[in-house]
Design an enzyme around this catalytic site. Sequence first.
Site, PDB file in Angstrom:
ATOM      1  N   CYS A  42      10.406  24.131 -54.686  1.00  0.00           N
ATOM      2  CA  CYS A  42      10.535  23.215 -53.548  1.00  0.00           C
ATOM      3  C   CYS A  42       9.255  22.381 -53.445  1.00  0.00           C
ATOM      4  O   CYS A  42       8.211  22.755 -53.970  1.00  0.00           O
ATOM      5  CB  CYS A  42      10.717  24.087 -52.306  1.00  0.00           C
ATOM      6  SG  CYS A  42      10.489  23.279 -50.747  1.00  0.00           S
ATOM      7  N   THR A  44       7.369  22.160 -51.028  1.00  0.00           N
ATOM      8  CA  THR A  44       6.323  22.963 -50.378  1.00  0.00           C
ATOM      9  C   THR A  44       5.536  23.750 -51.432  1.00  0.00           C
ATOM     10  O   THR A  44       4.312  23.869 -51.349  1.00  0.00           O
ATOM     11  CB  THR A  44       6.970  23.936 -49.366  1.00  0.00           C
ATOM     12  OG1 THR A  44       7.768  23.170 -48.486  1.00  0.00           O
ATOM     13  CG2 THR A  44       5.932  24.699 -48.570  1.00  0.00           C
ATOM     14  N   HIS A  47       2.889  21.677 -52.937  1.00  0.00           N
ATOM     15  CA  HIS A  47       1.641  21.569 -52.149  1.00  0.00           C
ATOM     16  C   HIS A  47       0.704  22.731 -52.504  1.00  0.00           C
ATOM     17  O   HIS A  47      -0.500  22.553 -52.632  1.00  0.00           O
ATOM     18  CB  HIS A  47       1.938  21.618 -50.643  1.00  0.00           C
ATOM     19  CG  HIS A  47       2.587  20.376 -50.116  1.00  0.00           C
ATOM     20  ND1 HIS A  47       1.905  19.196 -49.956  1.00  0.00           N
ATOM     21  CD2 HIS A  47       3.848  20.130 -49.714  1.00  0.00           C
ATOM     22  CE1 HIS A  47       2.727  18.275 -49.466  1.00  0.00           C
ATOM     23  NE2 HIS A  47       3.921  18.820 -49.320  1.00  0.00           N
ATOM     24  N   HIS A  67      10.180  30.576 -51.899  1.00  0.00           N
ATOM     25  CA  HIS A  67      10.969  31.005 -50.739  1.00  0.00           C
ATOM     26  C   HIS A  67      12.460  30.741 -50.892  1.00  0.00           C
ATOM     27  O   HIS A  67      13.223  31.026 -49.984  1.00  0.00           O
ATOM     28  CB  HIS A  67      10.434  30.320 -49.477  1.00  0.00           C
ATOM     29  CG  HIS A  67      10.389  28.833 -49.592  1.00  0.00           C
ATOM     30  ND1 HIS A  67       9.308  28.170 -50.111  1.00  0.00           N
ATOM     31  CD2 HIS A  67      11.293  27.890 -49.298  1.00  0.00           C
ATOM     32  CE1 HIS A  67       9.560  26.870 -50.126  1.00  0.00           C
ATOM     33  NE2 HIS A  67      10.775  26.677 -49.641  1.00  0.00           N
ATOM     34  N   GLU A  68      12.884  30.168 -52.023  1.00  0.00           N
ATOM     35  CA  GLU A  68      14.319  29.915 -52.237  1.00  0.00           C
ATOM     36  C   GLU A  68      14.761  30.856 -53.353  1.00  0.00           C
ATOM     37  O   GLU A  68      14.208  30.802 -54.451  1.00  0.00           O
ATOM     38  CB  GLU A  68      14.534  28.459 -52.681  1.00  0.00           C
ATOM     39  CG  GLU A  68      13.949  27.440 -51.711  1.00  0.00           C
ATOM     40  CD  GLU A  68      13.993  26.000 -52.254  1.00  0.00           C
ATOM     41  OE1 GLU A  68      14.525  25.775 -53.358  1.00  0.00           O
ATOM     42  OE2 GLU A  68      13.496  25.110 -51.555  1.00  0.00           O
ATOM     43  N   CYS A 100      10.614  35.524 -28.413  1.00  0.00           N
ATOM     44  CA  CYS A 100      10.084  34.396 -27.629  1.00  0.00           C
ATOM     45  C   CYS A 100      11.234  33.638 -26.952  1.00  0.00           C
ATOM     46  O   CYS A 100      12.413  33.930 -27.190  1.00  0.00           O
ATOM     47  CB  CYS A 100       9.281  33.453 -28.536  1.00  0.00           C
ATOM     48  SG  CYS A 100      10.301  32.523 -29.685  1.00  0.00           S
ATOM     49  N   CYS A 103      13.654  32.073 -29.548  1.00  0.00           N
ATOM     50  CA  CYS A 103      14.475  33.079 -30.230  1.00  0.00           C
ATOM     51  C   CYS A 103      15.551  33.631 -29.304  1.00  0.00           C
ATOM     52  O   CYS A 103      16.680  33.873 -29.718  1.00  0.00           O
ATOM     53  CB  CYS A 103      13.600  34.228 -30.738  1.00  0.00           C
ATOM     54  SG  CYS A 103      12.683  33.811 -32.229  1.00  0.00           S
TER      55      CYS A 103
HETATM   56 ZN   LIG Z   1      11.633  24.804 -49.469  1.00  0.00          ZN
HETATM   57 ZN   LIG Z   2      10.384  33.712 -31.642  1.00  0.00          ZN
END
Ligand SMILES: [Zn+2]
Ligand SMILES: [Zn+2]
Length: 378
Positions: A42, A44, A47, A67-68, A100, A103
């Site tokens: 990705c 990201t 970076h 993360h994928e 939170c 959420c």
């Molecule tokens: Zn991504």
């Molecule tokens: Zn939360």
Amino acid sequence: MTEMMTAVRKIGREKGFVVERVPIPKVGSHDVLVQVEAASVCGTDLHLWKWDEWAAQRIKPPLTVGHEFAGTVVEVGESVEHAKVGDYVSAESHVTCGMCFQCRTGQAHMCPQTKILGIDRDGAFAEYISIPEKVVWQNDRSKLPPEIATLQEPFGNAVFSTLAHDLAGQSVAVLGCGPVGLFSISIAKASGASNVLATDINDYRLGLAKTLGAKTFNPRNNPTKMETWKWLVQANEGFGVDIVLEMSGAPLAIDDAFKAVRNGGRVTLFGIPSAPVKIDVAESMIFKNLTVLALNGRRIFDTWYRTRWLLESGVVDLRPLITHQMGLEDVNKAAGLLDGGEACKIILRPKPDGKKVSGSTSGTSDTDANVRGHLMHR
Ligand SMILES: [Zn+2]
Ligand SMILES: [Zn+2]
Ligand SMILES: NC(=O)c1ccc[n+]([C@@H]2O[C@H](COP(=O)([O-])OP(=O)(O)OC[C@H]3O[C@@H](n4cnc5c(N)ncnc54)[C@H](O)[C@@H]3O)[C@@H](O)[C@H]2O)c1
């Protein structure tokens, strides 16, 4: 003896990733251990690879990135209630707090305590990843092969930001044809948009946009030196565009978005500029009576249900956007290709070591991956 695995790591401040042997992650009581079959690279990750200003202030090496992914559950913690060994899964990369205000009111995608896989905790460019059960997303192997299942996470970004509008019969302009913009084009086409226009400064990516059925324009490579917003209006039969999706983060494209949209039209800002951008709010927005959406992430898990349906039903086919497939150890080559702009989604496949495989269908042979990589290389 600690069992070891191969992982793609950021270990220092220099450019690039290091592929090294590290211990297989421990499984906490609410976690599951997934043997990764396919992962995807990705923007990201790029970076982190480049180690730019954003990465330097956000990441604390050493860290396993990525993360994928899609893979098979090979171990579950003692308090895990739903996931089972052998399940074929992907994951929401945003691990939210659950407690939170956001959420607890169904808006977990805005949780201020979010921890991201491969950014704030060890990620998926590895043979194994340990994730909390609450982010597990069950896949159906008969409907989504690993190289498509891994794309649900980034495709979900486009589903969220594009289906925020009613696209049927509308003209749609997508500014920026990176993976997210290209995904958006495929969704707009599938949703019955009347006219899909796309811009980018990279002809390779515009070629992919054209394959998906968009009319394309390169502001940097047009003999008439026409301004982008003028081309968009001209290509829309002389009318401003109904819906503009800004998917580049480039200040020039953000300016184009507000100029090309019709009075009373809609703009989504999804691309992330690398510095503050100046906008004439009165002329660009108020006097045009615009609806402007600034969006981030995906809805958890609403977007995942829509995403899965679009892919499983075949309404959207992402195969043309998988431009390369390679082994996990070739991650630096993958990042270089992406950095050069001559790639869209790149699939990485760890070599299965056979150690923790649950006896299910986990793993793909290197030869298979190479053959497919060769076939799909464009
Ligand atoms: Zn991504
Ligand atoms: Zn939360
Ligand atoms: N808001 C969110 O939740 C979220 C999530 C994922 C990605 N993003 C952002 O969305 C954007 C798209 O993501 P991506 O992975 O496809 O990124 P990408 O960098 O691969 O794609 C951006 C594209 O924009 C093109 N571009 C640059 N200048 C342009 C211009 N003036 N006009 C038109 N196109 C131009 C680039 O050539 C590139 O192809 C990025 O800015 C990314 O940071 C936002």
